[in-house]
Design an enzyme around this catalytic site. Structure first.
Site, PDB file in Angstrom:
ATOM      1  N   SER A 130       6.460  -1.882   7.048  1.00 28.67           N
ATOM      2  CA  SER A 130       5.006  -1.926   7.010  1.00 28.67           C
ATOM      3  C   SER A 130       4.382  -2.749   8.125  1.00 28.67           C
ATOM      4  O   SER A 130       3.288  -2.451   8.572  1.00 28.67           O
ATOM      5  CB  SER A 130       4.540  -2.520   5.674  1.00 28.67           C
ATOM      6  N   CYS A 131       5.081  -3.774   8.613  1.00 28.48           N
ATOM      7  CA  CYS A 131       4.363  -4.715   9.468  1.00 28.48           C
ATOM      8  C   CYS A 131       4.820  -4.756  10.903  1.00 28.48           C
ATOM      9  O   CYS A 131       4.183  -5.388  11.724  1.00 28.48           O
ATOM     10  CB  CYS A 131       4.467  -6.128   8.891  1.00 28.48           C
ATOM     11  N   GLY A 132       5.919  -4.130  11.260  1.00 28.00           N
ATOM     12  CA  GLY A 132       6.357  -4.218  12.640  1.00 28.00           C
ATOM     13  C   GLY A 132       6.850  -5.605  12.972  1.00 28.00           C
ATOM     14  O   GLY A 132       7.456  -6.277  12.159  1.00 28.00           O
ATOM     15  N   CYS A 156       6.334  -8.881  12.888  1.00 26.42           N
ATOM     16  CA  CYS A 156       5.452  -9.852  12.267  1.00 26.42           C
ATOM     17  C   CYS A 156       5.455 -11.150  13.058  1.00 26.42           C
ATOM     18  O   CYS A 156       6.505 -11.700  13.370  1.00 26.42           O
ATOM     19  CB  CYS A 156       5.897 -10.116  10.835  1.00 26.42           C
TER      20      CYS A 156
END
Length: 285
Positions: A115-117, A119
């Site tokens: 979801s976040c790549g 981070c």
């Protein structure tokens, strides 16, 4: 090798009626990316296009810019499987002779989720200074796109999402011409992975920089997605949902055209409006 989808038993409740049925889910498995045999990153992804995913990730990190810099990508047999079996969840990237291998330290190792790549890796200066193709000079002719062309892209993206039709659980990234022609589309449980697969395939096909293309994504526009577009030389990024503040900052810094909330004939242009063929001057409230 892991499959794109898997079947699971679910209990379905509809208007008070209870039944059991098999449901099709999108597959999610970890993939470790190694560079020259050294662990670099782990990402949760949908299996498929793994080599393109690894190549695209390295483009976004400034390690690769052309197919000539890439020697090969291989799966590591027996990396985690019992009895030495190949899990197809670990890939090793080898650079061509003479291409410098970046120093990989514990601080450099990253864990990315679906979801976040990447981070926490939010450095505007780093992206600006490592981008191989400045967006204002990488195209032979200035990129211009009609708002009506942009408006048609979400439906074209959705119509091309084959796995989403069966699971409802995948993000997608698609590459279009400025005339709205679909060039490529990839699906993945992670939106940043879908973009990496797009960019990696372009590198493998010797098409970088993508200086005359539009990148369309199915979710929000995060800093990581803007970073990946800039590093691939893509001048226009459009998303069906909102951008983050840092994504807008990076788009302004690098000259990227960033469009959000692209739904029907409505859209918000957050940066790079000079590439849109607007018929009237914008008004401010």
């Amino acid at each position: 090798m892991g499959r794109v989808t898997e079947r699971r038993r679910v209990i379905r409740i509809r208007d008070g009626a209870v039944s059991t049925r098999p449901d099709t889910l999108v597959a999610e498995e970890p993939m470790e990316i190694r560079l020259g045999g050294k662990p670099l990153a782990i990402t949760m992804r949908t299996p498929g296009d793994d080599f393109a995913l690894a190549a695209g990730f390295l483009v976004s990190e400034g390690v690769l810019a052309s197919a000539a810099e890439l020697a090969n990508i291989v799966y590591c047999a027996g990396a985690t499987g019992e009895g030495g079996s190949n899990t197809y969840n670990v890939v090793d990237v080898r650079l061509a002779d003479g291409v410098p291998v970046p120093d990989i330290t514990l601080e450099r190792n990253v864990y990315t989720t679906s979801s976040c790549g990447l981070c926490g890796k939010a450095s505007l200066d780093a992206v600006r200074t490592t981008a191989r193709w400045p967006l204002d000079t990488s195209a032979d002719t200035p990129v211009r796109i009609e708002p009506a062309t942009l408006s048609a892209l979400p439906d074209r993206l959705r119509a091309a999402q084959r796995v989403f039709e069966r699971t409802g659980g995948l993000h997608a990234a698609a590459l279009f011409t400025t005339d709205g022609e679909l060039l490529d589309i990839r699906e993945d449980v992670g939106r940043h992975n879908a973009v990496d697969k797009i960019v990696g395939r372009a590198l493998q096909q010797r098409r970088l920089p993508l200086s005359s293309c539009v990148l369309m994504v199915s979710g929000r526009a995060s800093f990581e997605l803007v970073q990946k577009a800039v590093m691939a030389g893509i001048p226009v990024l459009a998303a069906v949902s909102a951008p983050s503040s840092l994504a807008v900052d990076l788009a302004v810094e690098t000259g990227l055209t960033l469009v959000g909330f692209l739904r029907g004939t409505s859209m918000n242009v957050y940066a790079g409006e000079h590439r849109l063929a607007l018929s009237a001057a914008a008004s401010t409230d």
